[in-house]
Enzyme design. Structure first.
Site, PDB file in Angstrom:
ATOM      1  N   LYS A  26       0.961  -1.228  -0.014  1.00  0.00           N
ATOM      2  CA  LYS A  26      -0.059  -0.014   0.133  1.00  0.00           C
ATOM      3  C   LYS A  26       0.803   1.264  -0.057  1.00  0.00           C
ATOM      4  O   LYS A  26       0.665   2.183  -0.707  1.00  0.00           O
ATOM      5  CB  LYS A  26      -0.809  -0.070   1.100  1.00  0.00           C
ATOM      6  CG  LYS A  26      -1.918   1.302   1.240  1.00  0.00           C
ATOM      7  CD  LYS A  26      -2.666   1.301   2.429  1.00  0.00           C
ATOM      8  CE  LYS A  26      -3.426   0.070   2.689  1.00  0.00           C
ATOM      9  NZ  LYS A  26      -4.887  -0.013   1.841  1.00  0.00           N
ATOM     10  N   ARG A  96      -3.848   2.853   8.335  1.00  0.00           N
ATOM     11  CA  ARG A  96      -4.086   1.568   7.879  1.00  0.00           C
ATOM     12  C   ARG A  96      -2.769   0.795   7.910  1.00  0.00           C
ATOM     13  O   ARG A  96      -1.518   1.233   7.905  1.00  0.00           O
ATOM     14  CB  ARG A  96      -4.370   1.826   6.182  1.00  0.00           C
ATOM     15  CG  ARG A  96      -5.722   2.352   6.183  1.00  0.00           C
ATOM     16  CD  ARG A  96      -6.278   2.444   4.864  1.00  0.00           C
ATOM     17  NE  ARG A  96      -7.556   2.778   4.455  1.00  0.00           N
ATOM     18  CZ  ARG A  96      -8.140   3.993   4.388  1.00  0.00           C
ATOM     19  NH1 ARG A  96      -7.452   5.136   4.382  1.00  0.00           N
ATOM     20  NH2 ARG A  96      -9.187   4.317   4.009  1.00  0.00           N
ATOM     21  N   GLY A 105      -8.292  -7.453   4.672  1.00  0.00           N
ATOM     22  CA  GLY A 105      -9.386  -7.540   5.873  1.00  0.00           C
ATOM     23  C   GLY A 105      -8.707  -8.326   6.999  1.00  0.00           C
ATOM     24  O   GLY A 105      -9.289  -8.219   7.853  1.00  0.00           O
ATOM     25  N   MET A 107      -5.931  -7.271   8.826  1.00  0.00           N
ATOM     26  CA  MET A 107      -5.488  -6.359   9.847  1.00  0.00           C
ATOM     27  C   MET A 107      -6.233  -5.119  10.224  1.00  0.00           C
ATOM     28  O   MET A 107      -7.158  -5.017   9.242  1.00  0.00           O
ATOM     29  CB  MET A 107      -3.925  -5.961   9.518  1.00  0.00           C
ATOM     30  CG  MET A 107      -2.880  -7.192   9.535  1.00  0.00           C
ATOM     31  SD  MET A 107      -1.152  -6.776   9.103  1.00  0.00           S
ATOM     32  CE  MET A 107      -1.270  -6.553   7.421  1.00  0.00           C
ATOM     33  N   ARG A 352      -3.390  -1.675  -6.146  1.00  0.00           N
ATOM     34  CA  ARG A 352      -2.678  -2.794  -5.838  1.00  0.00           C
ATOM     35  C   ARG A 352      -3.132  -3.872  -7.024  1.00  0.00           C
ATOM     36  O   ARG A 352      -4.004  -3.677  -7.712  1.00  0.00           O
ATOM     37  CB  ARG A 352      -2.933  -3.422  -4.621  1.00  0.00           C
ATOM     38  CG  ARG A 352      -4.439  -3.868  -4.224  1.00  0.00           C
ATOM     39  CD  ARG A 352      -4.615  -4.184  -2.991  1.00  0.00           C
ATOM     40  NE  ARG A 352      -5.881  -4.486  -2.510  1.00  0.00           N
ATOM     41  CZ  ARG A 352      -6.400  -4.804  -1.407  1.00  0.00           C
ATOM     42  NH1 ARG A 352      -5.546  -4.665  -0.378  1.00  0.00           N
ATOM     43  NH2 ARG A 352      -7.721  -4.745  -1.073  1.00  0.00           N
ATOM     44  N   HIS A 468     -16.041  -8.595   2.014  1.00  0.00           N
ATOM     45  CA  HIS A 468     -14.818  -9.706   2.481  1.00  0.00           C
ATOM     46  C   HIS A 468     -15.319 -10.928   2.101  1.00  0.00           C
ATOM     47  O   HIS A 468     -14.137 -11.614   1.495  1.00  0.00           O
ATOM     48  CB  HIS A 468     -15.147  -9.532   4.032  1.00  0.00           C
ATOM     49  CG  HIS A 468     -14.152 -10.373   4.619  1.00  0.00           C
ATOM     50  ND1 HIS A 468     -14.576 -11.733   5.188  1.00  0.00           N
ATOM     51  CD2 HIS A 468     -12.710 -10.426   5.100  1.00  0.00           C
ATOM     52  CE1 HIS A 468     -13.326 -12.355   5.588  1.00  0.00           C
ATOM     53  NE2 HIS A 468     -12.079 -11.641   5.667  1.00  0.00           N
ATOM     54  N   ARG A 630       6.269 -49.478  -9.264  1.00  0.00           N
ATOM     55  CA  ARG A 630       7.089 -49.842  -7.636  1.00  0.00           C
ATOM     56  C   ARG A 630       6.210 -51.200  -7.510  1.00  0.00           C
ATOM     57  O   ARG A 630       5.159 -51.444  -7.566  1.00  0.00           O
ATOM     58  CB  ARG A 630       6.584 -48.978  -6.871  1.00  0.00           C
ATOM     59  CG  ARG A 630       7.200 -49.270  -5.398  1.00  0.00           C
ATOM     60  CD  ARG A 630       6.745 -48.025  -4.241  1.00  0.00           C
ATOM     61  NE  ARG A 630       5.543 -48.110  -3.955  1.00  0.00           N
ATOM     62  CZ  ARG A 630       4.727 -47.401  -3.283  1.00  0.00           C
ATOM     63  NH1 ARG A 630       5.476 -46.388  -2.685  1.00  0.00           N
ATOM     64  NH2 ARG A 630       3.373 -47.532  -2.919  1.00  0.00           N
ATOM     65  N   GLU A 758      13.906 -43.679   0.095  1.00  0.00           N
ATOM     66  CA  GLU A 758      12.966 -43.164   1.055  1.00  0.00           C
ATOM     67  C   GLU A 758      13.591 -43.413   2.552  1.00  0.00           C
ATOM     68  O   GLU A 758      12.559 -43.468   3.522  1.00  0.00           O
ATOM     69  CB  GLU A 758      11.719 -44.030   0.886  1.00  0.00           C
ATOM     70  CG  GLU A 758      11.790 -45.304   0.602  1.00  0.00           C
ATOM     71  CD  GLU A 758      10.304 -45.965   0.201  1.00  0.00           C
ATOM     72  OE1 GLU A 758       9.470 -45.615   0.400  1.00  0.00           O
ATOM     73  OE2 GLU A 758      10.538 -47.184  -0.581  1.00  0.00           O
ATOM     74  N   SER A 777      14.325 -42.849  -7.730  1.00  0.00           N
ATOM     75  CA  SER A 777      13.038 -42.318  -7.462  1.00  0.00           C
ATOM     76  C   SER A 777      13.005 -41.588  -6.064  1.00  0.00           C
ATOM     77  O   SER A 777      12.953 -42.618  -5.153  1.00  0.00           O
ATOM     78  CB  SER A 777      11.767 -42.771  -7.919  1.00  0.00           C
ATOM     79  OG  SER A 777      10.723 -42.046  -7.893  1.00  0.00           O
ATOM     80  N   CYS A 844       8.963 -38.712  -6.366  1.00  0.00           N
ATOM     81  CA  CYS A 844       7.407 -39.267  -6.566  1.00  0.00           C
ATOM     82  C   CYS A 844       6.687 -39.114  -5.599  1.00  0.00           C
ATOM     83  O   CYS A 844       5.550 -39.635  -5.330  1.00  0.00           O
ATOM     84  CB  CYS A 844       7.449 -40.828  -7.245  1.00  0.00           C
ATOM     85  SG  CYS A 844       8.177 -41.903  -5.975  1.00  0.00           S
ATOM     86  N   TYR A 864      12.955 -35.299 -13.425  1.00  0.00           N
ATOM     87  CA  TYR A 864      11.403 -35.164 -13.285  1.00  0.00           C
ATOM     88  C   TYR A 864      10.849 -35.133 -11.973  1.00  0.00           C
ATOM     89  O   TYR A 864      11.604 -35.347 -11.160  1.00  0.00           O
ATOM     90  CB  TYR A 864      10.824 -36.190 -14.073  1.00  0.00           C
ATOM     91  CG  TYR A 864      11.015 -37.542 -13.425  1.00  0.00           C
ATOM     92  CD1 TYR A 864      10.009 -38.062 -12.631  1.00  0.00           C
ATOM     93  CD2 TYR A 864      11.921 -38.366 -13.776  1.00  0.00           C
ATOM     94  CE1 TYR A 864      10.067 -39.337 -12.118  1.00  0.00           C
ATOM     95  CE2 TYR A 864      12.077 -39.694 -13.197  1.00  0.00           C
ATOM     96  CZ  TYR A 864      11.239 -40.089 -12.350  1.00  0.00           C
ATOM     97  OH  TYR A 864      11.113 -41.466 -11.692  1.00  0.00           O
TER      98      TYR A 864
END
Length: 887
Positions: A26, A96, A105, A107, A352, A468, A630, A758, A777, A844, A864
């Site tokens: 702001k 403000r 809305g 604060m 804004r 709001h 898997r 994992e 993976s 994954c 990937y």
């Protein structure tokens, strides 16, 4: 001494748009509008650094700030020609908040500050309008008492309602100056009663009280919740903006409003917004009065008979149109602007980047590329990957039968069905239990933020398109119907009445946020169509990104969805999900309960053709794209019967005694199955299971390869490897199956064998494991569990507490813990590549669809990511944005 205060106004400013981190959004934009020569009331911004210091030093301000604020107030006085606290010619200000990103809305705000029993008379004399002055004072008392003194606003609303009843009027604007004077006395008496002290008359005390309250509102629960939902760091802080007041409540030639330079719901290039004559800003956004349309076209579309601003104030409207066009051209983005008209003169209070739906964001970005305002790369950067989720889910079927109960404003598009609840707490509790609810309120407030997030949709009887409820719902992607004035909502009886029909808590309704319709019961939906603007943005993103995107899928439906969303293969096919199919679960249970290898193989022979067909279906759908499968992962006891009826069914099918089956199930029971006899440990103990799966995979690959006339090369993934020795043993068995099939078919089988990383040990020993594995993976769901020692199934009860206390910034099962789990991934990536230069690396876990986690995966050079089908477009866009940021 630091500089804590930056002034603006009178066509100049000490700040500029690029200083949003210091001045907040702001403050930076007020400075920029001032520098552009737009009509901005003068003021000053107290920086976000003060907020940080305020909390770091026990809510005390830094040295020198008090003098800088005093000098800045004097600067406003010089420009305006009024004095703060002067009885004859008083300066009034607003106070403000202004964080670096918009938090609508969340604060606190205080308007009309500087009024007291003396200055109100001076304001009345100056304006020649006692009613306006006393209306401003009673508003100030209510707002200041609520925000600064902690006196709940409902006390004042009750007093106002009783006063209107006594006077026989309906609207606040029907009260005269004498009525408002009596209200002021009643308000001050209530403050003294509730606060224990009189309402402050010293204007400097008022100012510092408001500044402290705004800084304090950075840590109120609704702001904390909003930051958590939108991943806004706590240490960013908020700025405070103090600005000379301009008044939209001085009479019929005054007004206030909110506008968007394009439609925030659809993205159409139409000036969109609302205003109220003889009102202040909170009247528009709080839904206290139903506002009027800005343009004649919008009014006619809505079938409204109240004059638009274009019709009621044509000259000022023309000025506003010129301003919005300048602002959009300057910022090269759709703007959300707030304005006030005081006695026929336009003032700009804020601009804004406007919050918008995902559909609108797509259209605005594509249109601005076509208009030459931004580049394709900028369009990709502007899209919020998570917001795409709004586009990837069903909408109402236009051919479905529906009973329309009511119509309101189409405040946020999308469709949702659920059971009615009337409070935010009820919505949150129901969602925690897996229920789908619609939050029904007269009007929402920032305190409802947690319930709005939990609900499937929001319905209000008051408020406009910029209320709001509307703004927050659009930001969250929740369908919302607002301003459905024909609804009669009774919180006491927990009912909603409309057109002679009364619905109670728990009844099911459906909202269509695109049409504003409220319907009885659950209405059928249709799948979204991803084309047009979506297709263009995604094509631009695909042209930028380096990281490939696969999907986690094991059913034909999931695989089809993934392909439709642009998946470039399957990164995780969880075969255990196939084992639970009703047609094969009995054979699976026979295999588990067999006493010897021969018995297990006999049961597996029944499963083989079904498993082979599973893979044929996936290979066909993926049409030559990579598919990572898997092998069986979970503990065997998960497949065993849980109820007496299931035990009896299995006993009948196998001819075995039910007691014997129960004993076998008890022997397989484990106290900590996630760290027990699962994954590759099953393959070591029962190699025939993995051999059957390998055969099904390879035979399916050859069959589909023959159909397509090209090689299908599956990727076989062995789960839960901790040592190279485990993988060596299992790869040898997989290779043996492939060799057997190749000998029988007279041609080789093309495939890769890799593992899921994992376990922390596997990550640390990645160089060794890469000697055997042809791909890694990263299963970050289990890697997070084992790195933290936290069960993802049992952590919900305390992870939120950890986040609230700042122990963890995010839920590590949602966003990858880069410092800990991410470090393990980084180590395994580096060591794996050092040992095998051509090793294929992917992720994954569910993190594969989280934009911040995708950014990390790009940064460390993975090949990937793989995620659930509906997250594929999100990952594609996030990967492109990571590539842009990487240069």
């Amino acid at each position: 001494m630091g500089k804590w205060v930056y002034g603006f106004g009178d066509g100049a400013a000490e700040g500029r748009a690029e200083m949003r981190d210091l001045l907040g959004g702001k403050g930076a934009n007020l400075a920029e509008m001032s520098n552009l020569g737009l009509p901005v009331p003068p003021g000053f911004t107290i920086t976000t650094e003060v907020c940080t210091a305020f909390y770091a030093h026990g809510r005390c301000y830094p040295d020198g700030m008090e003098k800088q604020v005093g000098d800045a107030v004097a600067g406003i006085e010089r420009i305006v020609g009024a004095r703060f606290g002067d009885a004859a010619n008083p300066l009034l200000v607003s106070v403000r908040s202004g964080a670096r990103v918009s938090m609508p809305g969340m604060m606190d705000t205080v308007l009309n500050l500087g009024l007291n029993d003396e200055t109100v008379a001076g304001l009345a004399a100056r304006a020649g309008n006692p009613r306006f002055a006393y209306d401003s004072y009673r508003r100030f008392i209510q707002m200041y008492a609520d925000v600064v003194l902690g006196v709940d606003h409902y006390h004042f609303e009750d007093i106002l309602d009783l006063h209107k009843q006594d006077r026989g009027v309906t609207l606040d604007t029907e009260l005269g100056a004498d009525d408002l004077g009596a209200l002021i006395d009643a308000y001050k008496a209530k403050v003294a009663e509730e606060h224990g002290k009189p309402f402050p008359q010293d204007v400097t005390e008022q100012l510092w009280g408001a500044i402290g309250a705004v800084f304090g509102s950075w840590q109120v629960p609704r702001a904390v919740t909003y930051r958590r939902l939108h991943n806004i760091p706590e240490d960013w802080g908020t700025a405070v903006n103090v600005q000379a007041m301009v008044f939209g409540n001085m009479g019929e030639d005054s007004a206030t409003g909110v506008a968007f330079t394009r439609d925030p719901s659809t993205g159409e290039k139409l000036f969109f917004g609302e205003f109220l004559i003889n009102a202040q800003g909170e009247d528009v956004v709080a839904g206290i009065r139903t506002p009027q349309h800005l343009t004649k076209t919008a009014r006619e579309r809505a079938g409204d008979d109240k004059a638009s601003m274009e019709e009621a104030m044509p000259a000022v409207f023309g000025q506003l149109v010129d301003v919005y066009r300048r602002l959009e051209a300057h910022y090269r983005d759709m703007q959300d602007i707030e304005f006030t008209v005081q006695s026929g003169r336009l003032w700009m209070l804020q601009t804004r980047a406007g919050k918008r739906t995902a559909k609108a964001a797509l259209k605005i970005a594509v249109d601005m590329v076509d208009e030459g305002l931004i580049s394709e790369t900028e369009a990709v950067k502007r899209m919020d990957p998570d917001a795409l989720d709004q586009l990837l889910h069903p909408t109402l079927d236009p051919d479905a039968d529906k009973t329309v109960l009511a119509r309101g404003l189409p405040a946020s598009p999308g469709a949702a069905s659920g059971r009615i609840v009337f409070t935010a707490d009820e919505a949150e509790a129901a969602a925690a239990d897996g229920g789908k609810v619609i939050l029904v309120r007269v009007e929402t407030s920032p305190e409802d933020i947690h319930g709005m997030h939990a609900a499937q949709g929001i319905l209000t009887s008051r408020g406009g398109m910029t209320s709001h409820a509307a703004v927050v719902a659009r930001g969250m992607g929740r369908p919302c119907v607002s301003g459905a004035g024909m609804l009669r909502i009774d919180y006491r009886t927990q009912t909603m009445a409309v057109n002679g029909e009364t619905l109670k808590k728990g009844d099911v309704i459906t909202l269509d946020g695109a049409s504003g319709e409220v319907m009885l019961g659950e209405v059928a939906t249709v799948e979204p169509e991803l084309s047009g603007d979506f297709g263009r943005i995604m094509a631009w993103a695909d042209g930028i990104r380096r990281l490939r995107v696969r999907a986690n899928a094991e059913t034909p439906a999931d695989a089809e969805t993934a392909r439709n969303f642009g998946a470039e293969g399957i990164g995780l096919c969880r075969t255990e999900h196939m084992f639970f199919d009703a047609e094969r679960i009995l054979a699976v249970r026979e295999m588990i309960l067999a006493d010897d290898t021969a018995g297990r193989r006999a049961a597996l022979d029944k499963i083989l053709p079904m498993q082979r067909q599973d893979f044929v279906d996936l290979f066909r759908i993926m049409a030559g794209l990579p598919v990572t499968i898997r092998l069986l992962d979970p503990p065997l006891h998960e497949f065993l019967p849980k109820t007496e009826a299931e035990l009896a069914e299995l006993a009948a099918a196998t001819g075995l005694d039910a007691d014997r089956l129960r004993q076998r199930a008890e022997r397989l029971h484990e106290f900590n199955p996630m760290l027990g006899h699962r994954g590759c440990r099953l393959g070591i103990s029962y190699p025939e299971i993995y051999e059957m799966q390998a055969r099904a995979i390879f035979e399916a690959a050859l069959a589909v390869g023959d159909e397509r006339g090209e090689t299908v090369a599956p990727e076989v993934m062995v789960p839960l490897i901790a040592t190279r020795a485990e993988l060596d043993i299992l790869k040898a068995r997989i290779d043996a199956v492939a060799a057997d099939i190749a000998a029988a078919r007279g041609r080789p089988v093309d495939y890769l064998v890799g593992t899921m990383i994992e376990l922390p040990r596997a990550a640390l020993r990645a160089a060794e494991i890469a000697g055997t594995a042809e791909f890694f993976s990263f299963g970050t769901n289990d890697l997070t569990q084992t790195a933290y020692g936290i069960s993802r199934d049992d952590s919900a009860g305390f992870l939120e507490t950890y986040q609230q206390q700042g122990i963890l910034a995010d839920d590590p099962f949602t966003t990858l813990d880069i410092d800990g789990v991410g470090e393990l991934v980084r180590i395994a990536t580096e060591r794996g590549r050092d040992a095998r230069a051509d090793i294929k690396l992917g992720i994954c876990g569910e993190h594969g669809g989280d934009p911040r986690s995708v950014r990390f995966c790009h940064g460390i050079g993975l090949d990937y990511v793989s995620c659930s089908p509906f997250r594929v477009p999100i990952a594609r866009l996030a990967a492109a944005q990571a590539a842009v940021d990487d240069g």
